[in-house]
Scaffold this motif. Structure first.
Motif, PDB file in Angstrom:
ATOM      1  N   LEU A   7       9.328 -21.200 -23.748  1.00 42.23           N
ATOM      2  CA  LEU A   7      10.020 -20.701 -24.381  1.00 42.23           C
ATOM      3  C   LEU A   7       9.474 -20.249 -25.292  1.00 42.23           C
ATOM      4  O   LEU A   7       8.864 -19.762 -26.540  1.00 42.23           O
ATOM      5  N   ILE A   8      10.902 -19.376 -25.143  1.00 40.73           N
ATOM      6  CA  ILE A   8      10.293 -18.108 -26.544  1.00 40.73           C
ATOM      7  C   ILE A   8      11.446 -17.605 -27.536  1.00 40.73           C
ATOM      8  O   ILE A   8      12.665 -17.543 -27.571  1.00 40.73           O
ATOM      9  N   ASN A   9      11.158 -18.108 -28.585  1.00 44.61           N
ATOM     10  CA  ASN A   9      12.533 -18.831 -29.947  1.00 44.61           C
ATOM     11  C   ASN A   9      11.579 -17.393 -30.879  1.00 44.61           C
ATOM     12  O   ASN A   9      12.103 -17.542 -31.882  1.00 44.61           O
ATOM     13  N   GLN A  10      13.282 -16.451 -29.764  1.00 42.97           N
ATOM     14  CA  GLN A  10      13.247 -15.080 -31.119  1.00 42.97           C
ATOM     15  C   GLN A  10      14.871 -13.819 -29.801  1.00 42.97           C
ATOM     16  O   GLN A  10      14.475 -14.463 -28.867  1.00 42.97           O
ATOM     17  N   LYS A  11      14.869 -13.179 -30.638  1.00 39.99           N
ATOM     18  CA  LYS A  11      15.820 -12.326 -30.208  1.00 39.99           C
ATOM     19  C   LYS A  11      14.989 -11.556 -29.539  1.00 39.99           C
ATOM     20  O   LYS A  11      13.407 -10.834 -29.919  1.00 39.99           O
ATOM     21  N   VAL A  12      14.713 -11.112 -28.179  1.00 37.16           N
ATOM     22  CA  VAL A  12      14.176  -9.677 -27.637  1.00 37.16           C
ATOM     23  C   VAL A  12      14.322  -8.640 -27.394  1.00 37.16           C
ATOM     24  O   VAL A  12      15.941  -8.382 -27.133  1.00 37.16           O
ATOM     25  N   LYS A  13      14.823  -7.077 -28.354  1.00 40.09           N
ATOM     26  CA  LYS A  13      14.854  -6.942 -28.343  1.00 40.09           C
ATOM     27  C   LYS A  13      14.342  -4.715 -27.347  1.00 40.09           C
ATOM     28  O   LYS A  13      14.933  -4.296 -27.028  1.00 40.09           O
ATOM     29  N   ALA A  14      12.892  -5.228 -27.351  1.00 40.78           N
ATOM     30  CA  ALA A  14      12.470  -4.715 -25.926  1.00 40.78           C
ATOM     31  C   ALA A  14      11.578  -4.991 -25.532  1.00 40.78           C
ATOM     32  O   ALA A  14      10.947  -6.649 -25.764  1.00 40.78           O
ATOM     33  N   VAL A  15      11.134  -4.749 -24.504  1.00 38.42           N
ATOM     34  CA  VAL A  15       9.609  -4.549 -24.047  1.00 38.42           C
ATOM     35  C   VAL A  15       8.836  -3.387 -23.498  1.00 38.42           C
ATOM     36  O   VAL A  15       9.783  -2.879 -22.736  1.00 38.42           O
ATOM     37  N   GLU A  16       7.926  -4.256 -23.728  1.00 38.90           N
ATOM     38  CA  GLU A  16       6.708  -2.869 -23.595  1.00 38.90           C
ATOM     39  C   GLU A  16       6.116  -3.600 -22.562  1.00 38.90           C
ATOM     40  O   GLU A  16       5.516  -4.308 -22.416  1.00 38.90           O
ATOM     41  N   ILE A  17       6.144  -2.610 -20.614  1.00 36.97           N
ATOM     42  CA  ILE A  17       4.874  -3.070 -19.863  1.00 36.97           C
ATOM     43  C   ILE A  17       4.008  -2.389 -19.722  1.00 36.97           C
ATOM     44  O   ILE A  17       4.323  -0.915 -19.675  1.00 36.97           O
ATOM     45  N   GLN A  18       2.561  -2.844 -19.470  1.00 40.81           N
ATOM     46  CA  GLN A  18       1.492  -2.334 -19.822  1.00 40.81           C
ATOM     47  C   GLN A  18       1.037  -2.719 -18.445  1.00 40.81           C
ATOM     48  O   GLN A  18       0.758  -4.476 -18.269  1.00 40.81           O
ATOM     49  N   GLU A  19      -0.153  -1.818 -17.645  1.00 36.46           N
ATOM     50  CA  GLU A  19      -0.836  -2.409 -16.959  1.00 36.46           C
ATOM     51  C   GLU A  19      -2.270  -2.381 -17.005  1.00 36.46           C
ATOM     52  O   GLU A  19      -2.961  -0.661 -17.613  1.00 36.46           O
ATOM     53  N   ILE A  20      -3.328  -3.657 -17.432  1.00 35.14           N
ATOM     54  CA  ILE A  20      -4.457  -3.658 -17.628  1.00 35.14           C
ATOM     55  C   ILE A  20      -5.796  -3.925 -17.140  1.00 35.14           C
ATOM     56  O   ILE A  20      -5.784  -4.451 -16.102  1.00 35.14           O
ATOM     57  N   THR A  21      -6.388  -3.035 -16.875  1.00 37.09           N
ATOM     58  CA  THR A  21      -7.612  -3.261 -16.371  1.00 37.09           C
ATOM     59  C   THR A  21      -8.936  -3.802 -17.386  1.00 37.09           C
ATOM     60  O   THR A  21      -9.304  -2.910 -18.097  1.00 37.09           O
ATOM     61  N   PHE A  22     -10.241  -4.788 -16.707  1.00 38.76           N
ATOM     62  CA  PHE A  22     -11.157  -5.154 -17.776  1.00 38.76           C
ATOM     63  C   PHE A  22     -12.292  -4.530 -16.358  1.00 38.76           C
ATOM     64  O   PHE A  22     -11.867  -4.705 -15.372  1.00 38.76           O
ATOM     65  N   PHE A  68      -4.009  -6.903 -14.677  1.00 43.60           N
ATOM     66  CA  PHE A  68      -3.040  -7.587 -15.328  1.00 43.60           C
ATOM     67  C   PHE A  68      -2.053  -6.341 -15.670  1.00 43.60           C
ATOM     68  O   PHE A  68      -2.115  -5.695 -15.874  1.00 43.60           O
ATOM     69  N   ILE A  69      -0.385  -7.513 -15.469  1.00 46.34           N
ATOM     70  CA  ILE A  69       0.391  -6.801 -15.913  1.00 46.34           C
ATOM     71  C   ILE A  69       1.144  -8.096 -17.424  1.00 46.34           C
ATOM     72  O   ILE A  69       0.983  -8.848 -16.869  1.00 46.34           O
ATOM     73  N   ALA A  70       0.772  -7.155 -18.374  1.00 44.91           N
ATOM     74  CA  ALA A  70       1.344  -7.670 -19.185  1.00 44.91           C
ATOM     75  C   ALA A  70       2.911  -7.353 -19.959  1.00 44.91           C
ATOM     76  O   ALA A  70       3.205  -5.652 -19.687  1.00 44.91           O
ATOM     77  N   PHE A  71       3.582  -8.138 -20.271  1.00 41.67           N
ATOM     78  CA  PHE A  71       5.215  -7.801 -20.418  1.00 41.67           C
ATOM     79  C   PHE A  71       5.326  -8.436 -22.044  1.00 41.67           C
ATOM     80  O   PHE A  71       4.922  -9.648 -22.811  1.00 41.67           O
ATOM     81  N   TYR A  72       5.096  -7.257 -23.294  1.00 37.42           N
ATOM     82  CA  TYR A  72       5.690  -7.666 -24.808  1.00 37.42           C
ATOM     83  C   TYR A  72       6.985  -7.453 -24.971  1.00 37.42           C
ATOM     84  O   TYR A  72       7.271  -6.322 -24.684  1.00 37.42           O
ATOM     85  N   LEU A  73       6.903  -8.989 -25.744  1.00 40.90           N
ATOM     86  CA  LEU A  73       8.572  -9.138 -25.391  1.00 40.90           C
ATOM     87  C   LEU A  73       8.798  -9.008 -26.940  1.00 40.90           C
ATOM     88  O   LEU A  73       8.219  -9.568 -27.789  1.00 40.90           O
ATOM     89  N   LYS A  74       9.239  -7.712 -27.964  1.00 44.90           N
ATOM     90  CA  LYS A  74       9.880  -7.693 -28.736  1.00 44.90           C
ATOM     91  C   LYS A  74      10.696  -7.733 -29.358  1.00 44.90           C
ATOM     92  O   LYS A  74      12.090  -6.840 -28.862  1.00 44.90           O
ATOM     93  N   GLU A  75      10.966  -8.017 -30.964  1.00 46.97           N
ATOM     94  CA  GLU A  75      11.870  -8.024 -31.484  1.00 46.97           C
ATOM     95  C   GLU A  75      11.858  -6.727 -32.348  1.00 46.97           C
ATOM     96  O   GLU A  75      13.156  -6.240 -32.554  1.00 46.97           O
TER      97      GLU A  75
END
Length: 128
Positions: free
Chosen positions: A32-47, A111-118
Motif C-alpha cells: 500500500l503506497i500512500n502517495q502519487k507516483v510521478k516517476a520510477v527510478e530503476i537500479q540494479e545494485i550489487t553487494f 537486486f533490482i530496486a524500483f524507487y517510486l518517486k513523487e
C-alpha cells in the motif's frame, strides 16, 4: 486398440504442450503506497560477498526483487528475514531499514530496486 491408445496419447501430449505455452502470473509483493507516483527510478545494485548496508531510510517507497544471492533484511519493528533469489521486498517511505545485507560471505548479491518517486526525492538517506 492401438488407434485408441494413440488418440489418448495424442490428446495428453497436446494438453501438456498447451500448458507449457500458457502465461502464468504469481503475486509477489502487495504494497500500500500512500502517495502519487510521478516517476520510477530503476537500479540494479550489487553487494560484494559479506557487504552490509548502514541503517537507512528511503524518502520514497521502494519495491524490488532479488536477482541473485540472498539478503538479510529487517525493517524496524519487524522480524529479520532472509530473502532468496526471486523473492521480492518492499521498503516503506521514511521507515528505518535496520538490515539490508548480503547474507553470504562467499558470493555477491544483486537486486533490482524500483524507487517510486513523487517529486525529486533522494533514493536513500543514512541514519546515524
Amino acid at each position: 486398440m492401438k488407434i485408441v491408445l494413440t488418440f489418448i496419447l495424442s490428446i495428453t501430449l497436446s494438453s501438456i504442450m498447451a500448458q507449457q505455452n500458457e502465461i502464468t502470473r504469481k503475486n509477489l509483493q502487495p504494497a500500500l503506497i500512500n502517495q502519487k507516483v510521478k516517476a520510477v527510478e530503476i537500479q540494479e545494485i550489487t553487494f560484494p560477498a559479506g557487504k552490509t548496508a548502514p541503517k537507512h531510510v528511503h524518502p520514497c517507497p521502494v519495491v524490488g526483487y532479488v536477482k541473485s544471492g540472498s539478503i538479510f533484511f529487517q525493517i524496524e519493528g519487524q522480524d529479520a528475514i532472509i530473502l532468496e533469489e526471486g523473492d521480492s521486498f518492499y521498503e516503506p517511505k521514511n521507515v528505518n531499514i535496520l538490515h539490508f545485507d548480503n547474507a553470504s560471505k562467499e558470493i555477491a548479491m544483486t537486486f533490482i530496486a524500483f524507487y517510486l518517486k513523487e517529486n525529486n526525492e533522494e533514493n536513500v538517506k543514512l541514519v546515524h
